[in-house]
Design an enzyme around this catalytic site. Structure first.
Site, PDB file in Angstrom:
ATOM      1  N   LEU A 114     114.127 -85.736 -89.270  1.00 22.29           N
ATOM      2  CA  LEU A 114     114.089 -85.187 -90.625  1.00 22.29           C
ATOM      3  C   LEU A 114     114.284 -83.679 -90.650  1.00 22.29           C
ATOM      4  CD1 LEU A 114     111.009 -87.158 -92.041  1.00 22.29           C
ATOM      5  CD2 LEU A 114     113.434 -87.726 -92.276  1.00 22.29           C
ATOM      6  N   ASP A 172     101.319 -67.216 -94.271  1.00 16.77           N
ATOM      7  CA  ASP A 172     102.781 -67.362 -94.172  1.00 16.77           C
ATOM      8  C   ASP A 172     103.337 -68.066 -95.404  1.00 16.77           C
ATOM      9  OD1 ASP A 172     105.236 -66.957 -92.935  1.00 16.77           O
ATOM     10  OD2 ASP A 172     105.184 -68.883 -91.894  1.00 16.77           O
ATOM     11  N   ASP A 175     103.261 -51.915 -56.286  1.00 22.01           N
ATOM     12  CA  ASP A 175     102.074 -52.216 -55.477  1.00 22.01           C
ATOM     13  C   ASP A 175     101.871 -53.711 -55.280  1.00 22.01           C
ATOM     14  OD1 ASP A 175     101.212 -53.058 -57.944  1.00 22.01           O
ATOM     15  OD2 ASP A 175      99.605 -51.572 -58.131  1.00 22.01           O
ATOM     16  N   ASN A 208     100.879 -56.167 -57.106  1.00 22.28           N
ATOM     17  CA  ASN A 208      99.637 -56.793 -57.559  1.00 22.28           C
ATOM     18  C   ASN A 208      99.860 -57.761 -58.716  1.00 22.28           C
ATOM     19  OD1 ASN A 208     100.179 -55.097 -59.690  1.00 22.28           O
ATOM     20  ND2 ASN A 208      98.106 -54.246 -59.816  1.00 22.28           N
ATOM     21  N   ASP A 220      97.808 -59.924 -73.905  1.00 27.50           N
ATOM     22  CA  ASP A 220      96.370 -60.090 -73.676  1.00 27.50           C
ATOM     23  C   ASP A 220      95.605 -58.777 -73.821  1.00 27.50           C
ATOM     24  OD1 ASP A 220      96.972 -58.712 -71.365  1.00 27.50           O
ATOM     25  OD2 ASP A 220      96.591 -60.397 -70.006  1.00 27.50           O
ATOM     26  N   ASN A 254     137.870 -59.144 -93.355  1.00 24.87           N
ATOM     27  CA  ASN A 254     139.234 -58.665 -93.604  1.00 24.87           C
ATOM     28  C   ASN A 254     140.031 -59.589 -94.522  1.00 24.87           C
ATOM     29  OD1 ASN A 254     139.861 -60.837 -91.992  1.00 24.87           O
ATOM     30  ND2 ASN A 254     140.754 -59.633 -90.321  1.00 24.87           N
ATOM     31  N   ASP A 270     141.308 -62.565 -94.274  1.00 26.94           N
ATOM     32  CA  ASP A 270     142.520 -63.232 -93.787  1.00 26.94           C
ATOM     33  C   ASP A 270     142.374 -64.754 -93.783  1.00 26.94           C
ATOM     34  OD1 ASP A 270     140.758 -63.579 -91.715  1.00 26.94           O
ATOM     35  OD2 ASP A 270     142.123 -62.879 -90.135  1.00 26.94           O
TER      36      ASP A 270
END
Length: 582
Positions: free
Chosen positions: A72, A190, A382, A384, A418, A493, A495
């Protein structure tokens, strides 16, 4: 996270999210891409989907209870199918969210929270009904009421005329949904037209809110600083990262503005331009058809779009406003075909761009991911497993990109999901993937070839019609003229055909195609927010167009944002946040 749509691709047309400073310390299952250090580090990034997304035991036997049928709709994270309950033969919509699409911990949290919120909200005629959830090793499945009446904007443009009374009725419905959410401790975050569908195709069908993927629970006086939402509908206090439930009234006000005139109140060709337009808050009530709109309607829109959230109308005050309370008595004068035309063009162009995004989205090969990993390893001096500010800055220099410290700081802020002040390989790769996907011409070339059916290097009108008919946008809905209008606009343009350069220009104008990636937009809008704080709250205090709310000013002083007025990085051929340009 998607919807129960029975219409084409859902997601933010603009829109559509950044560094999170958590309000709780609840443990979370990480779902970010993981690098398997036992293998050759340059070979590939191994993504490990979470073994469990939903926190409580959920049945994995969806196929024992439901038959999944035709597709859907499709979004960034999931595909919605028609499904039939085997025992009753009742039809529902089932949203299948693939765990492979959940690339960050934030994505996993969004799914968890969406399920929790849909379970919490009461049954309401204007909110899609949630039935149940399932989870197996590959996906999460959300079964809910099916809505087959199409999108809000589709219904508007299909009618012979459009009136202020119709806009008042729609606005009242949206505000009633907001009221229910707020009464149950939920901020929607939202609100936008494509998150509302009609239950069926009849004239009396109910309009329903169908997507709560970015919604969040709140308590009285609680404020949030996470930037989420779709830019055109985003309240200024979201950009300033200090907001509460008032943002839903703002978003509803933006929708009402569009319903009355056909275009958004805040428009620009870049994300940064939109953000500044929202903060400035200059709203045009002069252009057609505003002279035809009643004083009461204009007054309501102005008060819903009050830049100060503390003086903005509450949802209850909006519902008690005479224009809303007496919606059935609002002027029934036709606002003119121009409004319907603008809304239809607005709708179809966004769908065209989102179809391109769908084609682009799955075309990133493992070899390119491996190149990003190699880049991370080169910068991680380093060894890490994290990049400090200095390592990122120096690493960029090593590959020939001399980037000002302020821009490096902005990049760190955008990618550090984080909030520990460093970039893990996961964070670096995840953001790089999304930014590359949005800015790479090679991926646009692949999408262009999809439309160029005869392979002659141009998209012709018939080819565009065929491609868009696949998404029910063509002959079946009588949209030939609208597709011709889109074609004419893209064919710079004149065309009679669309070249790749014209196609690329279309895709890189505006913001909707880039904002369709949730991870991308979170990071990008966060970076823009930091930049705007610095511009608006310098050493001499806020500029004249800034909102001078005490909380916002206090918040601004806590930010150490870059002074640079632009951010445009290119890490080799892999990393190019093309949206961050002046």
């Amino acid at each position: 996270m998607g919807s129960c749509v029975s219409s084409p691709l859902k997601g933010s047309p603009f829109g559509k999210r950044p560094v999170r400073r958590r309000h709780s310390s609840n443990s979370r299952t990480s779902s970010v891409p993981r690098f398997d250090s036992s293998t050759n580090l340059s070979r590939r990034l191994i993504f490990q989907p979470p073994s469990r997304v939903l926190p409580e035991p959920i049945g994995d036997g969806i196929h024992l209870k439901y038959d999944l049928g035709k597709e859907l709709g499709r979004g960034e994270f999931g595909v919605t199918h028609e499904c039939i309950e085997i025992s009753t033969r009742e039809r529902f919509a089932c949203k299948r969210i693939s765990k492979e699409k959940l690339r960050t911990e934030i994505d996993v949290e969004d799914v968890r929270r969406e399920v929790e919120i849909m379970r919490c909200l009461p049954k309401h005629p204007n909110i899609v009904s949630f039935k149940e959830a399932f989870e197996d090793k590959d996906a999460v499945y959300l079964v809910m009421e099916i809505c087959e009446g199409g999108e809000l904007f589709d219904r508007i443009v299909s009618r012979g005329h459009y009136t202020e009374r119709a806009a008042a009725s729609v606005a009242k419905t949206i505000l009633e949904v907001v009221k229910v959410c707020h009464e149950h401790g939920v901020i929607h975050r939202d609100l936008k037209p494509e998150n509302f569908l009609f239950s069926n195709g009849t004239e009396t069908a109910q309009l329903k809110a169908i997507d709560f993927g970015l919604s969040i629970f709140f308590k009285p006086a609680q404020r949030f600083n996470e930037i989420v939402g779709s830019p055109y509908y985003m309240a200024p206090e979201v950009l300033r990262r200090n907001y509460g439930p008032e943002i839903d009234v703002w978003s509803a006000g933006v929708i009402l503005y569009i319903l009355l005139c056909g275009v958004p109140p805040f428009w620009a060709e870049t994300e940064e331009g939109i953000a500044h337009a929202i903060v400035r808050g200059n709203i045009d009530f002069e252009r057609d058809p505003w002279p035809k709109v009643s004083h009461e309607a204009k007054e309501l829109v102005k008060n819903m779009l009050d830049a100060n959230p503390y003086s903005r109308l509450t949802v209850q005050e909006v519902l008690e406003h005479p224009w809303i309370r007496n919606a059935e008595r609002a002027p029934n004068v036709n606002l003119g075909d121009n409004v319907r035309t603008k809304i239809q063009q607005f709708l179809l162009m966004n769908r065209f761009k989102k179809k391109v995004l769908r084609i682009v989205a799955d075309n990133l090969p493992n070899e390119e991911i491996a190149a990003i990993v190699q880049m991370f390893q080169t910068m991680d001096t380093d060894k890490n497993g994290h990049l400090t500010f200095e390592e990122l800055r120096d690493g960029l220099k090593k590959i020939g990109q001399v980037v000002p410290d302020g821009d490096v700081k902005m990049l760190m802020d955008a990618a550090d999901t984080d909030g520990n002040g460093m970039l893990s390989c996961d964070e670096f790769v995840t953001l790089s993937i999304h930014l590359k996907r949005m800015g790479c011409d090679e991926h646009l070339q692949e999408a262009f070839k999809y439309f160029d059916k005869n392979g002659n290097g141009f998209i012709e009108l018939d080819e565009l019609k065929v491609a868009l008919c696949d998404d029910k946008l063509g002959h079946a809905n009588g949209n030939d003229q609208w597709i011709k209008d889109i074609f004419f606009d893209v064919d710079l343009n004149k065309d009679g055909r669309i070249s790749f350069d014209e196609f690329k220009a279309m895709m890189k104008s505006g913001t909707d195609w880039k904002m369709a990636s949730r991870q991308y937009s979170r990071a990008l809008l966060n970076a823009l927010s930091i930049k705007m704080f610095k511009e608006d709250f310098g050493d001499n205090g806020p500029k004249s167009h800034s909102m001078e709310f005490p909380i916002a000013r206090k918040r601004a002083k806590l930010l150490d944002a870059p002074k640079n007025k632009s951010m445009e990085l290119q890490i080799s051929k892999t990393y190019k946040p093309s949206g961050l340009r002046n």
